[in-house]
Design an enzyme around this catalytic site. Structure first.
Site, PDB file in Angstrom:
ATOM      1  N   GLY A  68     -28.105   4.284 -25.327  1.00  9.96           N
ATOM      2  CA  GLY A  68     -29.135   4.893 -24.412  1.00  9.96           C
ATOM      3  C   GLY A  68     -28.857   4.958 -23.002  1.00  9.96           C
ATOM      4  O   GLY A  68     -29.096   5.574 -22.315  1.00  9.96           O
ATOM      5  N   ALA A  69     -28.571   3.482 -22.483  1.00 11.92           N
ATOM      6  CA  ALA A  69     -28.783   3.425 -21.051  1.00 11.92           C
ATOM      7  C   ALA A  69     -28.193   2.201 -20.707  1.00 11.92           C
ATOM      8  O   ALA A  69     -27.929   1.290 -21.577  1.00 11.92           O
ATOM      9  CB  ALA A  69     -30.042   3.353 -20.450  1.00 11.92           C
ATOM     10  N   GLU A 116     -34.300  -1.033 -19.510  1.00  9.77           N
ATOM     11  CA  GLU A 116     -33.477  -1.042 -18.377  1.00  9.77           C
ATOM     12  C   GLU A 116     -34.128  -1.723 -17.339  1.00  9.77           C
ATOM     13  O   GLU A 116     -33.513  -2.639 -16.672  1.00  9.77           O
ATOM     14  CB  GLU A 116     -32.813   0.243 -18.076  1.00  9.77           C
ATOM     15  CG  GLU A 116     -32.207   0.917 -19.376  1.00  9.77           C
ATOM     16  CD  GLU A 116     -31.378   0.117 -20.220  1.00  9.77           C
ATOM     17  OE1 GLU A 116     -30.576  -0.859 -19.907  1.00  9.77           O
ATOM     18  OE2 GLU A 116     -31.323   0.355 -21.631  1.00  9.77           O
TER      19      GLU A 116
HETATM   20  N1  TRP Z   1     -26.984  -3.199 -22.186  1.00 13.48           N
HETATM   21  C1  TRP Z   1     -27.326  -1.814 -22.741  1.00 13.48           C
HETATM   22  C2  TRP Z   1     -28.817  -2.002 -23.201  1.00 13.48           C
HETATM   23  O1  TRP Z   1     -29.538  -1.819 -22.610  1.00 13.48           O
HETATM   24  C3  TRP Z   1     -26.384  -1.441 -23.834  1.00 13.48           C
HETATM   25  C4  TRP Z   1     -25.317  -0.519 -23.570  1.00 13.48           C
HETATM   26  C5  TRP Z   1     -25.271   0.468 -22.866  1.00 13.48           C
HETATM   27  C6  TRP Z   1     -24.081  -0.798 -24.066  1.00 13.48           C
HETATM   28  N2  TRP Z   1     -23.965   1.125 -22.915  1.00 13.48           N
HETATM   29  C7  TRP Z   1     -23.193   0.470 -23.746  1.00 13.48           C
HETATM   30  C8  TRP Z   1     -23.371  -1.636 -24.947  1.00 13.48           C
HETATM   31  C9  TRP Z   1     -21.835   0.578 -23.912  1.00 13.48           C
HETATM   32  C10 TRP Z   1     -22.014  -1.500 -25.337  1.00 13.48           C
HETATM   33  C11 TRP Z   1     -21.336  -0.495 -24.767  1.00 13.48           C
HETATM   34  O2  TRP Z   1     -29.179  -2.393 -24.165  1.00 13.48           O
HETATM   35 ZN    ZN Z   2     -30.666  -3.741 -23.317  1.00  8.64          ZN
END
Ligand code: TRP
Ligand code: ZN
Length: 885
Positions: A267-268, A304
């Protein structure tokens, strides 16, 4: 791809890093056929690891090493060791610098991890372990560094050059190139690094923080999308205010940027000061995005943004602690969405999702604890368990401590660990210390996988006026073989008298009653709670608000469930009583279907939903939720052996019965709301979402009856709606209807109108891929031939295959195994293109244990075929091998 067999990594093997990186200076030279990355790392021995100078092992994958220097000494081939995964150096003093130059190929990076190109722009995705595909580094979250980044690129193609933190300098270069330097004053792990270069426009706003600082807010998108950013910007400002008011968290940099990209695995991503989003999680306006999409954008923008504290300022020590940031941040974004919309409706939606999908994960071969003990590929652990169940675990702490105690705990957590990389234990410790409580037993929620069962029985003693509830908890075995000890299960409950009124709750031994709804903690395998002064046999309302992620059972009969639907003071439990009633009725129909009997539906479900439908005082979103029967995937999850045809047949039969018998009431609610929609301009707000939700579910019921006036109403809504919510519902209703000509016409018109909008076309793909009408696989194959389809774009893959395998169960699980074969072929193809997406699409095949033996054999055969198909990514390898173990 790798050369050796992927290996398992264990939490118990954790060791602090041998070296630290105080400063990271990066220069990117971006070209069309390659890019160069120059890194200078200012390093020293980690004092916590003692005095010696062991070899320095830097992570690095798919990098072409051009040069490496140690403290300004250019190294020669014999001075270092290099393989597919590591560059090993031999420092001669405790403080030193490492300079490397590498060549990489973002232009051909289809895995969308590291530096890659999406629709002509450069962008990055480094979580979890993507930074090692950019430069040699200590790519682990407990190595935090101060980053300075210079980006050099052609001015004309890439006028916008971004990275984390604040812009400190920029200027023209040679050959039509230009450069910009960014400095991030906050120490961060490499997974939060980001870079963007492209031809982007931005919407700009500002936010004045609680201490009076002005923060510039910018959302960058491709020029044609500049008119679809306002909703995300509003959501951002609301999130920033909410985090100040609810958690006391203020934003820390002078600028906060969001960039929307079309090709994105999730998603982001919360990169410090420079969030990168899937365009589907940013762009929203009435004409092109549904209400659901608007709410998703609001939730993800908040998620986020909230990571800035829960994730960035306080980060994870290692990836086993992923839920430290994800579970907590999901809990935070759910709180935000509850405050922006309806708390009860948000809870209903989250619980329905958890019960359907996380419970299935917990019952399958990939089951793992919220804090796993081992993994092969961390990308496979961005799961419903880590996110959604992790949020439930934080929610239970909130329930146990109360809002104020929880806030004190979170304040202590942020104050104590600001700038650190910590563990789930540290989080719980802060909660304990701030409240003077002991959560030792509670912490089993972090270490024990599986969904606990909680069987409840009652006994009433009329003479003594006592009422006892006995709770028996158990937890099924999971592949990790961890022995299951009793959990701490907070159960919020109330007792209803025969008129439906809430009774005072006084437990034996208490001096007086304590309210009419309260939380008790079940901590033992078997435990009885006795209420006194109970004047008549009560009806219990258990697990209010779904106060723990367990499967609770109590022997309610259908009349009692109808009574709870009407009288329970807890809105969530009113909905849940309706769901339990529907499950009982549907299971009866499933049984009839399996016996080859004529289907006869219990009229009580019609009566109960008819009552709900007629009550105009109820929140319309609640009515819409109550009218939604449990989905096929949920009915599958709660089955011992899922009978695909019987589940589909029974549910469709029930829907048709409801539609026919409640036709007039459904039509009235539909027409009233459609009238309002016609009379008012679209507003993306809670009350309007509620109205349209009811309007749309009533339409989908009405259309099951096949009357010409309903068809006409659907076509009218399709043609003249001013928003995507109404238009897409009308399209879906037509696509699932027997009216072939009208269906074809609507699909053609829609595609013609929206062919240039990729996100709208995703909806067009999804609606068709999810249609349960016969011939589903052939339709899906035809969709793949459509010019707007592109297997390299994750949104397209999700729109077509995710919808087919996840929502179209009757077609996907075709008895001849054609759906399984098709999915396996896709996974084999995707394995070489994008391992993370390949692995995710594989999930439906891992659920083979739920099905009859013929389907089990077919599903396993496809898993075997994938396993034997050649060189597998670690992502696909892990899921396939665990599924077949
Ligand atoms: N940390 C991101 C979230 O907000 C998750 C995420 C985004 C992610 N892109 C990714 C995890 C690619 C693994 C690979 O939840
Ligand atoms: Zn997250």
């Amino acid at each position: 791809m790798r050369t050796e067999q992927p290996k398992m990594i264990y939490l118990k093997d954790y060791q602090a890093p041998e070296y630290l990186i105080d400063e990271t200076h990066l220069t990117f030279e971006l070209f069309e056929d390659h890019s160069l990355v120059h890194a200078q790392l200012v390093m020293r021995r980690n004092p916590a690891r003692g005095a010696g100078l062991p070899p320095l092992v830097l992570d690095g994958q798919q990098l072409e090493l051009l040069s490496v220097s140690l403290s300004d000494q250019l190294l020669e081939a014999g001075d270092y060791q290099l393989d597919d995964s590591y560059l090993t150096l031999h420092p001669a003093s405790a403080s030193f610098t490492v300079d490397t130059s590498v060549r990489i190929h973002p232009e051909s990076n289809t895995a969308l991890e590291g530096l890659y190109k999406s629709s002509g722009m450069f962008c990055t995705q480094c979580e979890a372990e993507g930074f090692r595909k950019i430069t040699y580094y200590l790519d682990r979250p407990d190595v935090m560094s101060k980053f300075t980044t210079t980006v050099v690129a052609e001015q004309h193609r890439y006028p916008v050059l971004l990275s984390n933190g604040n812009p400190i300098a920029s200027g023209p270069g040679e050959d039509g190139r230009h450069w910009a330097t960014w400095e991030d004053p906050f120490m961060k792990p490499a997974y939060l690094f980001a870079l963007v270069a492209g031809d982007l426009w931005c919407v700009e706003d500002s936010f004045c923080t609680m201490s009076g600082r002005d923060v510039a807010l910018r959302i960058y998108v491709e020029p044609e999308n500049i008119d679809k950013c306002q909703h995300a910007m509003n959501s951002l400002k609301k999130s920033m205010r909410w985090d100040e008011q609810t958690y006391g968290r203020e934003y820390d940099l002078d600028i906060f940027m969001i960039v929307a990209v079309n090709d994105f695995n999730m998603g982001a991503m919360e990169n410090k000061g420079l969030n990168i989003f899937n365009s589907s999680a940013v762009l929203a306006r009435a004409e092109t995005a549904t209400d659901g999409a608007h709410q998703r954008v609001e939730g993800i923008v908040a998620h986020e943004y909230f990571h800035n504290w829960s994730g960035n300022r306080v980060t994870c020590r290692d990836w086993f602690q992923l839920s430290l940031k994800e579970g907590f941040t999901v809990f935070r974004d759910a709180g935000f969405s509850s405050d922006m919309n309806s708390r009860t409706v948000k809870r209903i939606q989250d619980v329905a999702y958890l019960r359907t999908h996380q419970f299935a994960e917990d019952a399958g071969p990939m089951a793992h604890a919220v804090r796993p003990e081992s993994f092969i590929e961390i990308s496979n652990f961005y799961t419903l368990t880590v996110y959604e169940k992790g949020s439930e675990v934080v929610g239970m702490i909130h329930t146990l401590l109360g809002a104020e105690g929880f806030r004190q705990g979170s304040d202590l957590y942020f104050a104590r660990h600001d700038g650190q990389a910590v563990t789930c234990d540290d989080f719980v410790k802060a909660m304990e210390d701030a409240n003077g409580v002991d959560l030792t037993q509670f912490k089993r929620w972090y270490s024990q996988a599986g969904t606990p069962r909680l069987a409840v029985s009652e006994s009433y003693d009329a003479a003594a006026k006592t009422y006892s509830l006995t709770f028996r908890q158990s937890c099924p075995q999971t592949p990790d073989k961890v022995e299951k000890l009793p959990f701490v299960i907070p159960v919020e409950l109330g007792l209803l008298d025969s008129r439906g009124a809430a009774m005072a709750l006084r437990l034996a031994g208490e001096a007086s009653a304590q309210g009419t709804s309260r939380v008790i903690s079940v901590t033992e395998a078997e435990q009885t709670f006795t209420f006194v002064d109970v004047a008549e046999q009560p009806l219990p309302s258990l697990l209010r608000g779904f106060s723990a992620p367990v499967k609770l059972s109590f022997p309610y009969n259908r009349d009692q469930l109808m009574f709870l639907m009407q009288h329970d003071s807890d809105g969530f439990n009113r909905w849940d009583a309706g769901q339990q009633l529907a499950v009982q009725v549907l299971q009866e129909l499933i049984g009839q279907h399996q016996q080859g009997q004529a289907l006869v539906m219990d009229q009580r479900l019609v009566t109960a939903l008819g009552t709900v439908l007629a009550d105009e005082s109820l929140d319309q979103a609640m009515v819409a939720e109550m009218l939604s029967l449990p989905g096929e995937a949920y009915l599958t999850e709660i089955s011992e052996v899922a009978d695909v045809e019987a589940i589909h047949g029974a549910r469709e039969f029930a829907r048709k019965q409801l539609a026919e018998q409640l036709f007039d009431a459904l039509l009235k609610r539909y027409q009233d709301n459609r009238e309002l929609s016609r009379a008012t301009a679209y507003v993306a707000e809670s009350e309007h979402f509620a109205r349209r939700a009811l309007q749309n579910i009533t339409l989908s019921y009405l259309m099951l009856v096949g009357k010409p006036e309903v068809l006409a109403a659907t076509i009218e809504q399709f043609d003249s709606a001013d928003n995507m919510t109404e238009r897409l519902t009308a399209l879906a209703v037509l696509v699932n209807s027997p009216f072939e000509a009208e269906r074809a016409q609507a699909l053609a018109v829609f595609a013609e109108n929206f062919k240039d909008n990729a996100l709208v076309m995703d909806q067009w793909f999804s609606v068709q891929a999810a249609s349960p009408l016969p011939g589903g696989l052939a339709r899906v194959k035809a969709l793949m031939e459509h010019p707007a389809f592109n297997i390299k774009n994750p949104n397209k893959v999700r729109a077509v295959f995710g919808a087919f395998a996840g929502q179209n169960l009757i077609n996907f699980h075709a008895g001849d195994g054609s759906g399984y074969r098709f999915l396996a072929d896709l996974v084999i193809q995707l394995n070489a293109i994008n391992p993370q997406i390949a692995s995710r699409q594989l999930a439906p095949l891992t659920r083979w244990r739920k099905y009859d033996s013929a389907r089990q054999a077919l599903m396993k055969a496809e898993l075997e075929r994938i396993r034997a198909s050649g060189e597998l990514s670690s992502d696909v390898f892990e899921v396939v091998s665990k599924s077949l173990a």
